[in-house]
Design an enzyme around this catalytic site. Structure first.
Site, PDB file in Angstrom:
ATOM      1  N   ASP A  15     -14.519  19.698  33.986  1.00 33.01           N
ATOM      2  CA  ASP A  15     -13.416  19.573  34.951  1.00 33.01           C
ATOM      3  C   ASP A  15     -13.552  18.293  35.770  1.00 33.01           C
ATOM      4  OD1 ASP A  15     -11.084  20.343  36.154  1.00 33.01           O
ATOM      5  OD2 ASP A  15     -11.988  21.878  37.427  1.00 33.01           O
ATOM      6  N   ASN A  63      -3.249  25.459  30.387  1.00 32.11           N
ATOM      7  CA  ASN A  63      -3.005  24.011  30.542  1.00 32.11           C
ATOM      8  C   ASN A  63      -1.650  23.552  29.986  1.00 32.11           C
ATOM      9  OD1 ASN A  63      -6.531  23.182  30.124  1.00 32.11           O
ATOM     10  ND2 ASN A  63      -5.343  23.268  32.011  1.00 32.11           N
TER      11      ASN A  63
END
Ligand code: IPE
Ligand code: IPE
Ligand code: MG
Length: 237
Positions: A15, A63
């Site tokens: 991330d 996502n």
């Protein structure tokens, strides 16, 4: 000297690509580009250290909600990366496996994934699992549905549904549970990653943004793991 405990299975929530780009006034896609280069380096480091399984979260089922331009860029990465690095996978004896839902990915992506999985299937060094269009709740639901259907069709007895059997119905069939889960970029959550497989994992969070993740960061995580006392509900040995 005390024995060094190396995790057999490391999982990483990679991330902070967007944050890395934003800090430099760059488009988010350039953060993903740099992050994909970091992945290549980290996979090599893990393989050199003797880690047997590395699972990385590359694209979640959530996502898809990002802007189209970003999603398109991320969807192009498997092809770009695999055509560039398939020889390295062979040279480093790494077996590649994609985990996640393939139906939505399109033929261009799945055919190159299939080809490189087939090409590397006899490599017996590290196994690199790339979670792409992956979501843990859907993974568990699909396993439950498949088991329910086998019971309904008299192919399976209810008492045969053990933890081991259930595990074998997940994308990670045959892969041991995660020992060490790392998340970068100072976000302290799981984001629908490997919920079943991390039941007893050691968790490690770092502020480092994924594109900046270095050998030093990896070694700090492995060092922290080495000092953990895994009790599994028992008492300290
Ligand atoms: C992780 O970086 C990569 C993917 C989720 C594909 P992010 O893109 O989530 O980066 P941040 O969290 O916005 O910094
Ligand atoms: C998790 O990161 C997914 C990947 C790293 C591929 P996200 O950035 O999508 O997670 P949230 O939205 O911050 O929970
Ligand atoms: Mg993020």
């Amino acid at each position: 000297m005390a024995e060094i405990k190396l995790p057999k299975h490391v999982a990483i929530i990679m991330d902070g690509n967007g944050t890395w780009a934003k800090k430099r006034g760059l488009p988010r896609t350039l953060g993903h580009k740099k992050g994909s280069e970091t992945l290549v380096e980290v996979a090599k480091m893990c393989s050199r250290r003797g880690i047997k399984y590395l699972t990385v979260y590359a694209f979640s089922t959530e996502n898809w909600s990002r802007p189209k331009e970003e999603v398109d860029y991320l969807m192009g990465l498997p092809q770009a990366m695999l055509s560039r690095y398939e020889d390295d996978l062979m040279r480093d004896n790494i077996k590649l496996k994609f985990i996640g839902f393939r139906e939505k990915l399109g033929k261009n992506i799945t055919s190159i994934i299939d080809r490189v999985e087939e090409k590397t299937k006899n490599n017996d060094g590290m196994v690199l699992l790339v979670a792409f269009n992956y979501g843990a709740r859907d993974e568990i639901l699909e396993a439950a549905k498949s088991i329910a259907s086998d019971v309904k069709n008299n192919k399976l007895e209810i008492d045969d549904i053990t933890k081991e059997y259930f595990s074998s119905k997940l994308f990670t069939s045959g892969v041991p549970d995660v020992d060490l889960l790392i998340r970068t970029s100072n976000q302290i959550r799981i984001s629908n990653f490997l919920l079943w497989q991390i039941s007893y994992s050691e968790l490690y969070f770092t502020n480092t943004l994924w594109p900046d993740f270095s050998e030093k960061d990896l070694d700090e995580a492995l060092f922290a793991y080495n000092n953990r006392d895994r009790r599994y509900g028992g008492i300290k040995k």
